[in-house]
Write a protein that holds these residues in place. Sequence first.
Motif, PDB file in Angstrom:
ATOM      1  N   GLY A   1       0.812  -1.212   0.000  1.00  0.00           N
ATOM      2  CA  GLY A   1       0.000   0.000   0.000  1.00  0.00           C
ATOM      3  C   GLY A   1       0.841   1.255   0.000  1.00  0.00           C
ATOM      4  N   LEU A   2       1.917   1.267   0.790  1.00  0.00           N
ATOM      5  CA  LEU A   2       2.792   2.438   0.842  1.00  0.00           C
ATOM      6  C   LEU A   2       3.524   2.639  -0.478  1.00  0.00           C
ATOM      7  CD1 LEU A   2       3.805   4.752   2.524  1.00  0.00           C
ATOM      8  CD2 LEU A   2       5.569   3.256   3.468  1.00  0.00           C
ATOM      9  N   THR A   3       3.969   1.554  -1.096  1.00  0.00           N
ATOM     10  CA  THR A   3       4.623   1.642  -2.406  1.00  0.00           C
ATOM     11  C   THR A   3       3.686   2.250  -3.442  1.00  0.00           C
ATOM     12  OG1 THR A   3       6.157  -0.204  -2.049  1.00  0.00           O
ATOM     13  CG2 THR A   3       5.533   0.250  -4.318  1.00  0.00           C
ATOM     14  N   LEU A   4       2.438   1.768  -3.463  1.00  0.00           N
ATOM     15  CA  LEU A   4       1.462   2.269  -4.424  1.00  0.00           C
ATOM     16  C   LEU A   4       1.139   3.735  -4.166  1.00  0.00           C
ATOM     17  CD1 LEU A   4      -0.259   1.444  -6.827  1.00  0.00           C
ATOM     18  CD2 LEU A   4      -2.045   0.724  -5.231  1.00  0.00           C
ATOM     19  N   TRP A   5       1.005   4.100  -2.902  1.00  0.00           N
ATOM     20  CA  TRP A   5       0.677   5.482  -2.539  1.00  0.00           C
ATOM     21  C   TRP A   5       1.804   6.432  -2.934  1.00  0.00           C
ATOM     22  CZ3 TRP A   5      -2.102   9.440  -1.773  1.00  0.00           C
ATOM     23  CH2 TRP A   5      -1.727  10.490  -0.936  1.00  0.00           C
ATOM     24  N   ILE A   6       3.045   6.079  -2.620  1.00  0.00           N
ATOM     25  CA  ILE A   6       4.172   6.952  -2.941  1.00  0.00           C
ATOM     26  C   ILE A   6       4.334   7.102  -4.456  1.00  0.00           C
ATOM     27  CG2 ILE A   6       6.696   7.174  -2.832  1.00  0.00           C
ATOM     28  CD1 ILE A   6       6.589   5.860  -0.078  1.00  0.00           C
ATOM     29  N   SER A   7       4.241   5.997  -5.177  1.00  0.00           N
ATOM     30  CA  SER A   7       4.431   6.055  -6.632  1.00  0.00           C
ATOM     31  C   SER A   7       3.297   6.816  -7.312  1.00  0.00           C
ATOM     32  CB  SER A   7       4.543   4.638  -7.209  1.00  0.00           C
ATOM     33  OG  SER A   7       3.408   3.862  -6.886  1.00  0.00           O
ATOM     34  N   LEU A   8       2.053   6.636  -6.835  1.00  0.00           N
ATOM     35  CA  LEU A   8       0.919   7.352  -7.421  1.00  0.00           C
ATOM     36  C   LEU A   8       1.015   8.847  -7.137  1.00  0.00           C
ATOM     37  CD1 LEU A   8      -1.849   7.440  -8.807  1.00  0.00           C
ATOM     38  CD2 LEU A   8      -2.896   6.902  -6.602  1.00  0.00           C
TER      39      LEU A   8
END
Length: 557
Positions: free
Chosen positions: A310-317
């Motif tokens: 979730g954190l990876t997706l949030w940061i990249s988005l």
Amino acid sequence: MRKKRVWASLVLALFLFIFAFALPQNTTNTSAAAKTAAEYDKDKTFRVGMEAGYAPFNWTQSSSSNGAVKIQGSSEYANGYDVQMAKKIAKALGKKLVIVKTDWNGLPPALTSGKIDAIIAGMSPTPARRKQIDFTNTYYKSKLCIVVRRNGKYANATSIQDFKGAKLTAQQNTFHYQAIKQIKGVKKQPAMNNFAAMRTSLQSGVIDGYVSEVPEGITAQNAQSDLKMIKFKNGKGFKTSPDDVDIAIGIRKGDPDKAKMNAALAKVSNKQRDKLMNWAVEKQPKTSSTKNWFQQIWDQYGNMILKGTGLTLWISLFGTVVGFLIGLLIGIVRTTPMPDSRGRRGVLHLIDWLLAVYIEIIRGTPMIVQAAVFYYGLAQAFGINMNRTVAALIIVSFNTGAYMAEIIRSGIISVNSGQFEAASALGMTHFQLMRKVVLPQAIRNSIPTITNEFIVNIKDTSVLSVISVSELFFQGETVAGQTFQFFHTYLIISVIYLVLTFSISRILAWVERRLDGPTNYDVMANPSTLATVDDSTAENMNTPTHDVHNTKEDQHD
């Protein structure tokens, strides 16, 4: 119009879904960022940095069992010998213990920049480290050993000189690595960042062994039946000094609490320390032999992996969206025609030069270096103590913005120059030209490259482990180091990355097709219709002319 509204609604729903998936996974990070400075006042809290992945000294677990302490900005807990000793120190200081999970190489800069108050992570007070930081008295005495494969060539070694010709390594920035040179004829391999990497290399046959400490060696052979710890008798092992094998608490130079810490350590006898280490070896996370490898990992650490996802997706988005806006603004500015006024030309030249410097610096340096300089550098130079997640969002956004600027600029340049001339002839301003004519085409032409940048961001968040952001790769490293199932853990992580990148590429490819509109414009399909259209068009073209002529005659009369 209705179809466009439906499409826009679908895209909005998609983004809301992504945000809904990502944000709950990081509520603790967000709340940590929102905490006031008073909550982390050094008079009230004792912030201790550690890897939380070096059992039995320290490890990460999902619950507060066995006296574990919650990790700052996370829903996980830290435990182990170091954590229990930290609790004793915090109690003696009259402060609340806060565990700050930090990568090994990030511990010294985190301490000197004021992000933590102490390092309790199995660190030896070597002369090189004493130049940077200060140390308390010893809180554990250790001995060096070598971990090898149980069925390997060096499984029966009794002296360090038996490792002549062996390929050995140790953890980066430790005395363990320097001690290897005491072995004659050894093939010293490059140092590795963590024990997870060394164990993987050992099991795969890349190295013949690695230098470690006895507690870690016991952990390794207990967790993996194919590994064995070689413990040496006096005179046959490594020659060490107290600074090398003693383990102490790292603190800042001139720390006023040093005397209190030493007094607290003096109250813990050697017998109590040995008992505490035996307890840590017994309580460290263990894998179940009754389950398959996937079930073992997922049951115990699935929640950590999902939160990292979730954190990876949030940061990249977030980084891609904000980076796109930055790139869009820079692209417009850098393609603005030079004004006639000399003063305005000078200002525009200066702005263009500054933007060019920004782009060259960001594109010319790795993001991992940018992260370290930004996160630790701001704290050391200006005392800005920034939350890790906030720092990660800023780093990825500005990194992406530099690349997006060139992507958008190339998209603008790709628009036919005749359209610029036509817009100028119609009296459009540069802003109107961009908004109504150029940017819709430029953005459409840039979508494949923007998609690629989004995918790159998903993968590149892994470099943020240098500032200990608990994204997917960082969580995977922790899990691998504690389960000893390195291949299996990284296989799960790889599959998750693949699912994320594949899904994003398919979604944005669909958006690209929707922007293209229908492809069937074959008006020749029905010749009779074409003829009817042509005839009616001809009549309509003649009628207005006659009407206009009559109108003019009437006006003349």
